[in-house]
Design a protein around this motif. Sequence first.
Motif, PDB file in Angstrom:
ATOM      1  N   ASN A  51      63.684  53.039  18.251  1.00  0.00           N
ATOM      2  CA  ASN A  51      63.993  52.202  19.406  1.00  0.00           C
ATOM      3  C   ASN A  51      65.448  52.425  19.835  1.00  0.00           C
ATOM      4  N   LEU A  52      65.644  52.983  21.028  1.00  0.00           N
ATOM      5  CA  LEU A  52      67.005  53.240  21.499  1.00  0.00           C
ATOM      6  C   LEU A  52      67.793  51.956  21.723  1.00  0.00           C
TER       7      LEU A  52
ATOM      8  N   ALA B  31      58.092  60.703  13.319  1.00  0.00           N
ATOM      9  CA  ALA B  31      57.553  59.854  14.399  1.00  0.00           C
ATOM     10  C   ALA B  31      56.177  60.321  14.848  1.00  0.00           C
ATOM     11  N   GLY B  32      55.941  61.611  14.831  1.00  0.00           N
ATOM     12  CA  GLY B  32      54.640  62.144  15.205  1.00  0.00           C
ATOM     13  C   GLY B  32      54.240  61.873  16.642  1.00  0.00           C
ATOM     14  N   LEU B  33      55.214  61.808  17.548  1.00  0.00           N
ATOM     15  CA  LEU B  33      54.936  61.446  18.941  1.00  0.00           C
ATOM     16  C   LEU B  33      54.863  62.652  19.875  1.00  0.00           C
ATOM     17  N   VAL B  34      55.492  63.755  19.509  1.00  0.00           N
ATOM     18  CA  VAL B  34      55.594  64.898  20.413  1.00  0.00           C
ATOM     19  C   VAL B  34      54.384  65.816  20.248  1.00  0.00           C
TER      20      VAL B  34
ATOM     21  N   GLY C 156      62.482  56.137  25.788  1.00  0.00           N
ATOM     22  CA  GLY C 156      63.140  56.856  24.701  1.00  0.00           C
ATOM     23  C   GLY C 156      62.128  57.497  23.759  1.00  0.00           C
ATOM     24  N   ARG C 157      61.040  56.779  23.504  1.00  0.00           N
ATOM     25  CA  ARG C 157      60.013  57.304  22.591  1.00  0.00           C
ATOM     26  C   ARG C 157      59.195  58.417  23.238  1.00  0.00           C
TER      27      ARG C 157
ATOM     28  N   THR D  91      62.391  63.145  19.476  1.00  0.00           N
ATOM     29  CA  THR D  91      62.272  61.699  19.289  1.00  0.00           C
ATOM     30  C   THR D  91      63.534  61.115  18.666  1.00  0.00           C
ATOM     31  N   PRO D  92      64.137  60.094  19.304  1.00  0.00           N
ATOM     32  CA  PRO D  92      65.294  59.443  18.681  1.00  0.00           C
ATOM     33  C   PRO D  92      64.859  58.706  17.417  1.00  0.00           C
TER      34      PRO D  92
END
Length: 581
Positions: free
Chosen positions: A289-290, A384-387, A270-271, A276-277
């Motif tokens: 966290n899904l 989230a800063g993940l993408v 999910g992350r 980002t969820p």
Amino acid sequence: MSWDPITRIIGNLGIYTKIDFKNREVVECKSTSSLFRGYSVFMKGKDPRDAHFITSRICGICGDNHAVCSIYAQNMAYGVKPPPLAEWIINLGEAAEYMFDHTLFQDNLVFVDYCEQMVKETNPGLLRTAETTEAPNAGIHGYRTIADIMRAFNPFSGELYRQALQVSRITREMCCLMEGRHVHPSTLYPGGVGTVATPQVFTDYLSRLLNVLDFVKKAVPMNDDIFEFFYAALPGYEEVGRRRVMLGCWGSFQDPDAVDYQYKNMNDWGRKMFVTPGIVLDGELRTTNLVDINLGMRILLGSSYYEDWQSEETFVSHDPLGNPVDQRHPWNQTTLPKPQKRELDGGNYSWVMSPRWFDSRTGDHLALDTGGGPLARLWSTALAGLVDTGTVRATGHSVEINLPKSREFGEMQLEWQIPRWANTIERNRARAYFVAYAAAMAVHFVEQAMGEVRAGRTKVFSDFDVPDEAIGCGFHEAVRGVLSHHMVIRDGKIANYHPYPPTPWNASPRDMYGTPGPYEDAVQGLPIFEENGPDNFRGIDIMRTVRSFDPCLPCGVHMYLGGGKVLKQVHSPTFGTGVSG
């Protein structure tokens, strides 16, 4: 005053208000839906492999979002992982859908509320100011003044209005190239897709995408100009449609290298989604966290036309990780409709239930909204800063969108920054930026898909068997916000199935704790800036607020304007007789 119906795809939306014209404020709002759908009832007993074809018909505008979400739930239940190319194809189709729907809604429906003709009828003083206010980004989009932009929004005659219709046609073609048909896909299945993956199909997609990029590069700066003008010209306008920041995003665009659709790994893959969820509460990213998002879902009653199902069968007592599942979770819901008379004063008044997210830290049932879809997606992704794909990068406080060279423009970087408010204007502004986000992601997805084809990895389907007993959940983003499908299989058939699109989250009535739904909350307390008095009041700020949530294409609004009703008379020797309420 009431606006009923505000025509919608899922149900018929009615907005009922009490307005204090003396203080120029909406003091109460009730959101109603007069249509019962019943998908959760007639899905029982069906072959689970038909679920995506059936649930696609829930909506006539975002049916492919439902199909994809259902496929995600089925993949989990069947234990099947599609080949990477199939995931890239689905992502391309969904990116096209976001571009199609958001453009159609923003430029052909939302902006009618900001066009020259509407502003002339509701705020003529504002239009006079617009005529003499230069547009800061005129060098990009070509409109010299704010009033020129407003004229471009005029229905049928406005230049932007007509251009948006052309872009909607092109993006719909892009969706069909990947998904076979729009809006009910014919080539999407659990386990993969039936799309024939050739260089030509991706080239056809890309050639259309380049046309869309030209439109996007003009539209985003133009959106910024019009919205900043409203803030500057109407001090206090940031309070229109403002509510507490309580945003939900379930994530979108799977990463084929990460997703395996196993529930035990759902937090990890999910992350890795390209949206980002997350749940954003008062500016804090509460979780990505899904699994936590899933377990926190509660379907409450209160002002809805249903019987409670607390004493009914429990379908899923624990999730695959051993966590207890609440009786009010979609896996355990039993839909028990109870038709009755609408009672707006203390009774039941809507067919929409009240989805809430249970905050285990505080014990509160949060009335999350989707921000119309884009606001929550961008906010969650930014924090989230993940993408980071090269075309899109989340920084922790913003989202950078890098658009490549197109026919009319060179490379362009746009940056959506987390706003100060979750209000009407920021919901609408985020929609324009998410069209750019989807376009930038589509560039990345095309490159990845072509890489698979060039490497000879053209498989697009994985075989599977339907188990006798299984559960599944799919999380996705419909155009206008969070979308989940929860399924229980017994004896090889569907025993329970509950889709939860953004409509019930946003349009929910007051729940069992008296908490208003997002439409109600955003309109209640809204200050009135319209210059018209009670006799010819259009309710433009109310309509802008409701539409900012993208309530399933409100393509027709009918308003009943009576003479009003005296709620209370006050006799004062000083002030005489006044009417309040």
